[in-house]
Design a protein around this motif. Structure first.
Motif, PDB file in Angstrom:
ATOM      1  N   ARG A 104     101.462  24.187  40.237  1.00 57.05           N
ATOM      2  CA  ARG A 104     101.188  25.627  39.871  1.00 57.05           C
ATOM      3  C   ARG A 104     100.512  26.999  40.592  1.00 57.05           C
ATOM      4  N   LEU A 105      99.814  26.681  41.730  1.00 56.94           N
ATOM      5  CA  LEU A 105      99.576  27.793  42.140  1.00 56.94           C
ATOM      6  C   LEU A 105     100.350  28.343  43.077  1.00 56.94           C
ATOM      7  N   HIS A 106     101.748  27.094  43.716  1.00 57.63           N
ATOM      8  CA  HIS A 106     102.804  27.503  44.298  1.00 57.63           C
ATOM      9  C   HIS A 106     103.935  28.025  43.842  1.00 57.63           C
ATOM     10  N   ALA A 107     103.845  27.409  42.874  1.00 59.06           N
ATOM     11  CA  ALA A 107     104.947  27.855  41.531  1.00 59.06           C
ATOM     12  C   ALA A 107     104.212  29.503  40.744  1.00 59.06           C
ATOM     13  N   ARG A 108     103.270  29.894  40.758  1.00 60.05           N
ATOM     14  CA  ARG A 108     103.363  31.372  40.492  1.00 60.05           C
ATOM     15  C   ARG A 108     103.400  31.924  41.511  1.00 60.05           C
ATOM     16  N   ARG A 109     103.425  31.936  43.136  1.00 58.97           N
ATOM     17  CA  ARG A 109     103.616  32.317  43.653  1.00 58.97           C
ATOM     18  C   ARG A 109     104.701  32.769  44.346  1.00 58.97           C
ATOM     19  N   GLN A 110     105.752  31.697  43.545  1.00 54.32           N
ATOM     20  CA  GLN A 110     107.155  31.924  43.887  1.00 54.32           C
ATOM     21  C   GLN A 110     107.864  32.882  43.065  1.00 54.32           C
ATOM     22  N   ILE A 111     107.389  32.035  41.385  1.00 57.01           N
ATOM     23  CA  ILE A 111     107.598  32.911  40.406  1.00 57.01           C
ATOM     24  C   ILE A 111     107.222  34.990  40.400  1.00 57.01           C
ATOM     25  N   LEU A 112     106.360  34.939  41.278  1.00 55.03           N
ATOM     26  CA  LEU A 112     105.907  36.361  41.710  1.00 55.03           C
ATOM     27  C   LEU A 112     106.521  37.419  42.764  1.00 55.03           C
ATOM     28  N   LYS A 113     107.293  36.070  43.641  1.00 51.12           N
ATOM     29  CA  LYS A 113     108.212  37.323  44.791  1.00 51.12           C
ATOM     30  C   LYS A 113     109.664  37.261  44.318  1.00 51.12           C
ATOM     31  N   VAL A 114     110.023  37.198  42.679  1.00 52.95           N
ATOM     32  CA  VAL A 114     111.217  37.188  42.091  1.00 52.95           C
ATOM     33  C   VAL A 114     110.642  38.581  41.165  1.00 52.95           C
ATOM     34  N   LEU A 115     109.518  38.853  40.418  1.00 48.06           N
ATOM     35  CA  LEU A 115     109.173  39.044  39.593  1.00 48.06           C
ATOM     36  C   LEU A 115     108.657  40.469  39.844  1.00 48.06           C
ATOM     37  N   TYR A 116     108.578  41.594  39.312  1.00 46.00           N
ATOM     38  CA  TYR A 116     108.461  43.696  40.120  1.00 46.00           C
ATOM     39  C   TYR A 116     107.090  43.097  39.039  1.00 46.00           C
ATOM     40  N   PRO A 117     105.978  43.786  39.687  1.00 43.37           N
ATOM     41  CA  PRO A 117     104.830  45.203  38.918  1.00 43.37           C
ATOM     42  C   PRO A 117     105.212  44.913  37.532  1.00 43.37           C
ATOM     43  N   VAL A 118     105.035  44.610  36.182  1.00 41.63           N
ATOM     44  CA  VAL A 118     104.588  45.509  35.611  1.00 41.63           C
ATOM     45  C   VAL A 118     103.878  46.174  34.282  1.00 41.63           C
ATOM     46  N   LYS A 119     103.691  47.552  34.627  1.00 45.08           N
ATOM     47  CA  LYS A 119     102.471  48.790  33.484  1.00 45.08           C
ATOM     48  C   LYS A 119     103.848  49.248  32.062  1.00 45.08           C
ATOM     49  N   THR A 120     102.205  48.880  31.390  1.00 40.35           N
ATOM     50  CA  THR A 120     102.742  49.525  30.404  1.00 40.35           C
ATOM     51  C   THR A 120     101.895  50.742  30.115  1.00 40.35           C
ATOM     52  N   LYS A 126      94.435  56.225  30.593  1.00 41.24           N
ATOM     53  CA  LYS A 126      93.798  55.437  30.479  1.00 41.24           C
ATOM     54  C   LYS A 126      94.541  53.971  29.922  1.00 41.24           C
ATOM     55  N   GLY A 127      96.115  55.073  29.195  1.00 41.31           N
ATOM     56  CA  GLY A 127      95.848  54.088  28.509  1.00 41.31           C
ATOM     57  C   GLY A 127      97.621  52.392  29.273  1.00 41.31           C
ATOM     58  N   THR A 128      97.229  53.036  30.109  1.00 40.05           N
ATOM     59  CA  THR A 128      98.154  52.158  31.160  1.00 40.05           C
ATOM     60  C   THR A 128      97.462  50.434  31.479  1.00 40.05           C
ATOM     61  N   LYS A 129      98.354  49.641  31.588  1.00 35.73           N
ATOM     62  CA  LYS A 129      98.167  48.644  31.635  1.00 35.73           C
ATOM     63  C   LYS A 129      98.674  47.534  32.367  1.00 35.73           C
ATOM     64  N   GLU A 130      98.060  47.007  33.292  1.00 34.25           N
ATOM     65  CA  GLU A 130      98.854  45.703  33.911  1.00 34.25           C
ATOM     66  C   GLU A 130      99.414  44.430  32.844  1.00 34.25           C
ATOM     67  N   VAL A 131     101.484  44.199  32.847  1.00 33.24           N
ATOM     68  CA  VAL A 131     101.132  43.012  32.430  1.00 33.24           C
ATOM     69  C   VAL A 131     101.214  41.800  32.846  1.00 33.24           C
ATOM     70  N   ASP A 132     100.817  40.858  32.698  1.00 35.18           N
ATOM     71  CA  ASP A 132     101.139  39.701  33.548  1.00 35.18           C
ATOM     72  C   ASP A 132     101.989  38.870  33.139  1.00 35.18           C
ATOM     73  N   LEU A 133     103.683  38.820  33.245  1.00 33.73           N
ATOM     74  CA  LEU A 133     104.640  38.315  33.187  1.00 33.73           C
ATOM     75  C   LEU A 133     104.695  36.705  33.643  1.00 33.73           C
ATOM     76  N   VAL A 134     103.649  36.216  34.361  1.00 30.48           N
ATOM     77  CA  VAL A 134     103.970  34.762  34.943  1.00 30.48           C
ATOM     78  C   VAL A 134     102.864  34.281  34.039  1.00 30.48           C
ATOM     79  N   ALA A 135     101.589  34.667  33.777  1.00 28.14           N
ATOM     80  CA  ALA A 135     101.179  34.083  32.642  1.00 28.14           C
ATOM     81  C   ALA A 135     101.715  33.596  31.283  1.00 28.14           C
ATOM     82  N   LYS A 136     102.541  34.771  30.925  1.00 29.53           N
ATOM     83  CA  LYS A 136     103.866  35.304  29.639  1.00 29.53           C
ATOM     84  C   LYS A 136     104.146  33.531  29.882  1.00 29.53           C
ATOM     85  N   LEU A 137     104.814  33.510  31.195  1.00 30.26           N
ATOM     86  CA  LEU A 137     105.585  32.502  31.654  1.00 30.26           C
ATOM     87  C   LEU A 137     105.241  31.700  31.060  1.00 30.26           C
TER      88      LEU A 137
END
Length: 174
Positions: A104-120, A126-137
């Motif tokens: 699962r860790l390997h799959a998470r890292r492979q997915i992270l290679k494709v997805l860009y980091p996202v902030k909302t 102060k309201g800026t938050k990092e969105v964890d798209l891998v966790a959403k997946l």
């Protein structure tokens, strides 16, 4: 004939375009783009969802003790004066966390290679938050498609774009 569309761009531009569109698709659930781009994005997105489905339950629940700062009614840290210094007071708390197994860790890292980091943002710094798209997946999207064998995205034709007449489509997670 090649195995992918070149989309009239250099390889680095094409990779960046596809990564950004896949990231937007996972974040929002749907995007509007041209038909050629949608077909390329679909290949990548279906692969990511398949990897998330394969590894969604592959983790261990572990209980750990963590030091957490004590907070007052307003949500601020409680400080006490010890030896003439103001020191934050910490409480020890038992927390359950998910510990990924190696695949699962390997799959998470492979997915992270494709997805860009996202902030909302809510408009403030102060309201800026990092969105964890891998966790959403893993937590939202994968359980939804668990019994499905492929075909996680749908392409709906909208019509021609006004500027250049390119066929626009709606690419969405089914």
């Amino acid at each position: 004939m090649g195995k992918y569309r070149k989309l009239g761009r250099t390889s680095s531009q094409r990779k960046a375009l596809l990564r950004s569109q896949v990231t937007s698709l996972i974040q929002h659930g749907r995007i509007v783009t041209t038909e050629a781009r949608a077909k390329e994005v679909r290949k990548i997105a279906d692969g990511l969802v398949a990897a998330a489905i394969r590894e969604k339950d592959n983790f261990d629940e572990v209980t750990v003790t963590a030091k957490v700062p004590r907070k007052d009614a307003n949500g601020r840290r409680v400080k006490e004066v010890i030896d003439g210094k103001r020191v934050t007071i910490y409480d020890e708390v038992e927390k359950k966390i998910k510990k990924d197994r190696p695949s699962r860790l390997h799959a998470r890292r492979q997915i992270l290679k494709v997805l860009y980091p996202v902030k909302t943002s809510d408009g403030t710094r102060k309201g800026t938050k990092e969105v964890d798209l891998v966790a959403k997946l893993f937590d939202e999207i994968a359980p939804k498609y668990e019994g499905r064998n492929g075909g996680y995205t749908r392409i709906v034709k909208i019509g021609q774009r006004k500027g250049d007449g390119a066929l626009e489509v709606l690419l969405e997670l089914v």
